[in-house]
Design a protein around this motif. Structure first.
Motif, PDB file in Angstrom:
ATOM      1  N   GLN A  22      28.829 -41.816 -14.279  1.00 26.63           N
ATOM      2  CA  GLN A  22      29.295 -40.939 -15.352  1.00 26.63           C
ATOM      3  C   GLN A  22      29.854 -41.801 -16.473  1.00 26.63           C
ATOM      4  OE1 GLN A  22      29.426 -37.330 -15.065  1.00 26.63           O
ATOM      5  NE2 GLN A  22      29.825 -37.423 -17.254  1.00 26.63           N
ATOM      6  N   VAL A  23      29.399 -41.553 -17.710  1.00 24.10           N
ATOM      7  CA  VAL A  23      29.866 -42.319 -18.867  1.00 24.10           C
ATOM      8  C   VAL A  23      30.384 -41.374 -19.942  1.00 24.10           C
ATOM      9  CG1 VAL A  23      28.343 -44.299 -18.442  1.00 24.10           C
ATOM     10  CG2 VAL A  23      27.522 -42.403 -19.853  1.00 24.10           C
ATOM     11  N   ASP A  24      31.279 -41.883 -20.777  1.00 26.62           N
ATOM     12  CA  ASP A  24      31.844 -41.079 -21.863  1.00 26.62           C
ATOM     13  C   ASP A  24      30.849 -40.884 -23.000  1.00 26.62           C
ATOM     14  OD1 ASP A  24      34.309 -40.763 -20.559  1.00 26.62           O
ATOM     15  OD2 ASP A  24      35.074 -42.640 -21.389  1.00 26.62           O
ATOM     16  N   ASP A  25      30.088 -41.923 -23.316  1.00 26.15           N
ATOM     17  CA  ASP A  25      29.132 -41.873 -24.419  1.00 26.15           C
ATOM     18  C   ASP A  25      27.737 -42.174 -23.866  1.00 26.15           C
ATOM     19  OD1 ASP A  25      27.504 -42.296 -26.667  1.00 26.15           O
ATOM     20  OD2 ASP A  25      29.123 -43.210 -27.814  1.00 26.15           O
ATOM     21  N   PHE A  26      27.007 -41.118 -23.530  1.00 27.28           N
ATOM     22  CA  PHE A  26      25.702 -41.267 -22.891  1.00 27.28           C
ATOM     23  C   PHE A  26      24.758 -42.102 -23.744  1.00 27.28           C
ATOM     24  CE2 PHE A  26      21.325 -40.125 -22.167  1.00 27.28           C
ATOM     25  CZ  PHE A  26      21.214 -40.171 -20.789  1.00 27.28           C
ATOM     26  N   ASN A  27      24.622 -41.768 -25.024  1.00 29.65           N
ATOM     27  CA  ASN A  27      23.665 -42.461 -25.884  1.00 29.65           C
ATOM     28  C   ASN A  27      23.975 -43.948 -25.999  1.00 29.65           C
ATOM     29  OD1 ASN A  27      22.147 -40.142 -26.331  1.00 29.65           O
ATOM     30  ND2 ASN A  27      23.328 -39.580 -28.139  1.00 29.65           N
ATOM     31  N   ALA A  28      25.235 -44.292 -26.180  1.00 33.30           N
ATOM     32  CA  ALA A  28      25.613 -45.701 -26.296  1.00 33.30           C
ATOM     33  C   ALA A  28      25.351 -46.438 -24.988  1.00 33.30           C
ATOM     34  CB  ALA A  28      27.084 -45.828 -26.697  1.00 33.30           C
ATOM     35  N   GLY A  57      26.092 -38.032 -18.694  1.00 33.46           N
ATOM     36  CA  GLY A  57      27.024 -37.850 -19.798  1.00 33.46           C
ATOM     37  C   GLY A  57      27.335 -36.384 -19.976  1.00 33.46           C
ATOM     38  N   SER A  58      28.378 -36.088 -20.684  1.00 37.36           N
ATOM     39  CA  SER A  58      28.783 -34.699 -20.928  1.00 37.36           C
ATOM     40  C   SER A  58      27.706 -33.966 -21.690  1.00 37.36           C
ATOM     41  CB  SER A  58      30.083 -34.657 -21.743  1.00 37.36           C
ATOM     42  OG  SER A  58      31.107 -35.303 -20.999  1.00 37.36           O
ATOM     43  N   PRO A  59      27.655 -32.634 -21.493  1.00 37.28           N
ATOM     44  CA  PRO A  59      26.629 -31.837 -22.210  1.00 37.28           C
ATOM     45  C   PRO A  59      26.816 -31.886 -23.722  1.00 37.28           C
ATOM     46  CG  PRO A  59      28.029 -30.415 -20.835  1.00 37.28           C
ATOM     47  CD  PRO A  59      28.496 -31.813 -20.657  1.00 37.28           C
TER      48      PRO A  59
END
Length: 130
Positions: A83-89, A128-130
């Motif tokens: 799980q990551v805070d910034d999926f794209n990065a 990542g978050s939706p």
């Protein structure tokens, strides 16, 4: 009570350390000499995502049975979830580091997800978050 460590069986300690620290951004928590139950040398290698409580024990395969489990610890299913805070990065950084993604990113009701392989060939979800 808490889950402290899980084990991932790998072919080589140093290659696994490099993958988890450089490609995934984990911290190397411990790399200490140790012994197998029958007295042969091994290493106690623990990596952990920054700030996480649960870590991964990287265990070099010992014997035919363990060698056969490298990359197939959960019978080909996704067995690990990052799980990551910034999926794209995170996805871009991991792609640049050579991580092998086996699916394109997609949006599910629970968030953004893409499946990647670790150094041993085990399947992970990058979430990542939706």
């Amino acid at each position: 009570m808490r889950l402290d460590l899980i084990t991932i069986i790998v072919d080589d300690y140093d290659q696994a350390i490099e993958f988890f620290t450089a490609a995934l951004g984990f911290d190397l928590v411990e790399d200490s000499p140790s012994l197998t139950n029958d007295g042969r040398p091994k290493r106690w290698v623990v990596v952990r995502p920054p700030g996480a409580a649960t870590g991964i024990l990287l265990a070099r395969a010992d014997g035919e049975r363990q060698t056969g489990a490298v990359g197939n610890q959960v019978a080909g299913r996704v067995g690990f979830f990052l799980q990551v805070d910034d999926f794209n990065a995170a996805h871009e950084r991991m792609m640049a580091a050579g991580v092998n993604f086996v699916t394109l990113p997609r949006t599910e009701p629970y968030g953004r997800v893409a499946v990647f392989l670790d150094i041993a060939g085990n399947r992970w979800d990058l979430l990542g978050s939706p």
